[in-house]
Design a protein around this motif. Sequence first.
Motif, mmCIF file in Angstrom:
data_model
loop_
_atom_site.group_PDB
_atom_site.id
_atom_site.type_symbol
_atom_site.label_atom_id
_atom_site.label_comp_id
_atom_site.label_asym_id
_atom_site.label_seq_id
_atom_site.Cartn_x
_atom_site.Cartn_y
_atom_site.Cartn_z
ATOM 1 N N GLY A 145 0.793 -1.224 0.000
ATOM 2 C CA GLY A 145 0.000 0.000 0.000
ATOM 3 C C GLY A 145 0.827 1.277 0.000
ATOM 4 N N VAL A 146 2.089 1.170 0.401
ATOM 5 C CA VAL A 146 2.968 2.352 0.365
ATOM 6 C C VAL A 146 4.011 2.226 -0.731
ATOM 7 N N GLY A 147 3.758 1.309 -1.668
ATOM 8 C CA GLY A 147 4.595 1.236 -2.854
ATOM 9 C C GLY A 147 5.724 0.229 -2.824
ATOM 10 N N LEU A 148 5.784 -0.628 -1.805
ATOM 11 C CA LEU A 148 6.843 -1.630 -1.741
ATOM 12 C C LEU A 148 6.401 -2.910 -2.453
ATOM 13 N N SER A 149 7.264 -3.459 -3.266
ATOM 14 C CA SER A 149 6.970 -4.731 -3.919
ATOM 15 C C SER A 149 7.160 -5.873 -2.932
ATOM 16 N N ASN A 150 6.614 -7.033 -3.242
ATOM 17 C CA ASN A 150 6.799 -8.192 -2.376
ATOM 18 C C ASN A 150 8.281 -8.536 -2.223
ATOM 19 N N GLU A 151 9.025 -8.406 -3.312
ATOM 20 C CA GLU A 151 10.452 -8.699 -3.265
ATOM 21 C C GLU A 151 11.170 -7.730 -2.324
ATOM 22 N N ARG A 152 10.819 -6.460 -2.419
ATOM 23 C CA ARG A 152 11.447 -5.465 -1.552
ATOM 24 C C ARG A 152 11.082 -5.703 -0.094
ATOM 25 N N ILE A 153 9.828 -6.046 0.176
ATOM 26 C CA ILE A 153 9.406 -6.339 1.550
ATOM 27 C C ILE A 153 10.199 -7.516 2.106
ATOM 28 N N GLN A 154 10.369 -8.544 1.290
ATOM 29 C CA GLN A 154 11.127 -9.707 1.732
ATOM 30 C C GLN A 154 12.561 -9.329 2.080
ATOM 31 N N GLN A 155 13.144 -8.470 1.269
ATOM 32 C CA GLN A 155 14.496 -7.994 1.556
ATOM 33 C C GLN A 155 14.536 -7.231 2.881
ATOM 34 N N CYS A 156 13.528 -6.399 3.092
ATOM 35 C CA CYS A 156 13.486 -5.567 4.295
ATOM 36 C C CYS A 156 13.431 -6.400 5.569
ATOM 37 N N ILE A 157 12.605 -7.419 5.575
ATOM 38 C CA ILE A 157 12.358 -8.154 6.812
ATOM 39 C C ILE A 157 13.370 -9.262 7.077
ATOM 40 N N THR A 158 14.296 -9.476 6.130
ATOM 41 C CA THR A 158 15.331 -10.494 6.342
ATOM 42 C C THR A 158 16.732 -9.887 6.348
ATOM 43 N N ASP A 159 16.821 -8.575 6.281
ATOM 44 C CA ASP A 159 18.115 -7.903 6.241
ATOM 45 C C ASP A 159 18.795 -7.965 7.611
ATOM 46 N N GLU A 160 19.955 -8.606 7.666
ATOM 47 C CA GLU A 160 20.629 -8.820 8.946
ATOM 48 C C GLU A 160 21.038 -7.498 9.609
ATOM 49 N N ALA A 161 21.548 -6.566 8.817
ATOM 50 C CA ALA A 161 21.958 -5.274 9.384
ATOM 51 C C ALA A 161 20.762 -4.526 9.950
ATOM 52 N N ALA A 162 19.629 -4.614 9.254
ATOM 53 C CA ALA A 162 18.419 -3.937 9.732
ATOM 54 C C ALA A 162 17.918 -4.568 11.022
ATOM 55 N N LEU A 163 18.014 -5.890 11.129
ATOM 56 C CA LEU A 163 17.607 -6.574 12.348
ATOM 57 C C LEU A 163 18.505 -6.177 13.521
ATOM 58 N N GLU A 164 19.804 -6.057 13.256
ATOM 59 C CA GLU A 164 20.719 -5.633 14.311
ATOM 60 C C GLU A 164 20.426 -4.202 14.751
ATOM 61 N N ALA A 165 20.084 -3.333 13.778
ATOM 62 C CA ALA A 165 19.754 -1.946 14.117
ATOM 63 C C ALA A 165 18.475 -1.883 14.948
ATOM 64 N N ALA A 166 17.499 -2.746 14.611
ATOM 65 C CA ALA A 166 16.254 -2.800 15.381
ATOM 66 C C ALA A 166 16.540 -3.228 16.815
ATOM 67 N N GLU A 167 17.449 -4.181 16.968
ATOM 68 C CA GLU A 167 17.827 -4.642 18.304
ATOM 69 C C GLU A 167 18.480 -3.509 19.098
ATOM 70 N N ALA A 168 19.341 -2.745 18.432
ATOM 71 C CA ALA A 168 20.022 -1.639 19.114
ATOM 72 C C ALA A 168 19.028 -0.560 19.537
ATOM 73 N N ARG A 169 18.057 -0.258 18.675
ATOM 74 C CA ARG A 169 17.048 0.751 19.031
ATOM 75 C C ARG A 169 16.229 0.297 20.224
ATOM 76 N N ALA A 170 15.861 -0.971 20.242
ATOM 77 C CA ALA A 170 15.070 -1.488 21.358
ATOM 78 C C ALA A 170 15.872 -1.455 22.653
ATOM 79 N N GLN A 171 17.167 -1.751 22.565
ATOM 80 C CA GLN A 171 18.009 -1.710 23.757
ATOM 81 C C GLN A 171 18.050 -0.296 24.326
ATOM 82 N N THR A 172 18.171 0.691 23.445
ATOM 83 C CA THR A 172 18.186 2.082 23.885
ATOM 84 C C THR A 172 16.871 2.449 24.567
ATOM 85 N N SER A 173 15.763 1.989 23.999
ATOM 86 C CA SER A 173 14.455 2.289 24.573
ATOM 87 C C SER A 173 14.291 1.654 25.945
ATOM 88 N N LEU A 174 14.699 0.408 26.055
ATOM 89 C CA LEU A 174 14.570 -0.284 27.338
ATOM 90 C C LEU A 174 15.454 0.352 28.403
#
Length: 216
Positions: A145-174
């Motif tokens: 709905g915001v213009g991302l293709s299925n292929e791009r979404i798959q890349q987004c949710i399996t990107d190791e660097a992005a997952l590590e960044a998400a972990e770091a953001r959550a650590q900061t919040s906690l």
Amino acid sequence: MSATTRYAAMSRRAAMTAAALTAMVALAGCNSGGAGAPADGDMAMGAPEGAKVTVVEYASVTCHVCAAWQEENWEGFKARYVDTNKVRYVFREIPTSPREVAVAGFLIARCAGEDKYFDVVHELLANQEAMRLDPRATLFRVGNGVGLSNERIQQCITDEAALEAAEARAQTSLAAGVDGTPTFFVNGTKVITPGSQSGTSLADLSKAIDAELAKS
């Protein structure tokens, strides 16, 4: 690799991140000093950085109380404070159960870009029941709905660097002393509505904001 297998792979990676986030809760402590300062990965609306009043919300796209708060209060809060640039509103991510779905939702929102980040977050909050019944279909539909293709979404949710960044953001919040979602801070001070089962009330949040705005 089938779509189902790819999503399962994403879930395993996100689950590993979720396990790390769970461990961090026990180590986070109760220091709320970081809640008022800018943090890496902040997503914001309204007044620019350095505004007189900064409101920070810690929330998750899979948190039902967060969804209720958005439905009941977001438009009023946004019209009064964000659209008028009276406050800088900052959203910080803390994935809640099912954490792998929350992590995926946040990664899709970030892949959509800063201009569409909140569109994705709010759409996911508004469609929690659908996401609970069929998380993959809902995540992909919202991403499409915001213009991302299925292929791009798959890349987004399996990107190791992005997952590590998400972990770091959550650590900061906690580490900011957040022990539930949604949690709101106004200029670094946590705003609580005693006895509330639906998060901070808009009345209490407004009282705290208006007090800060009134300061010389």
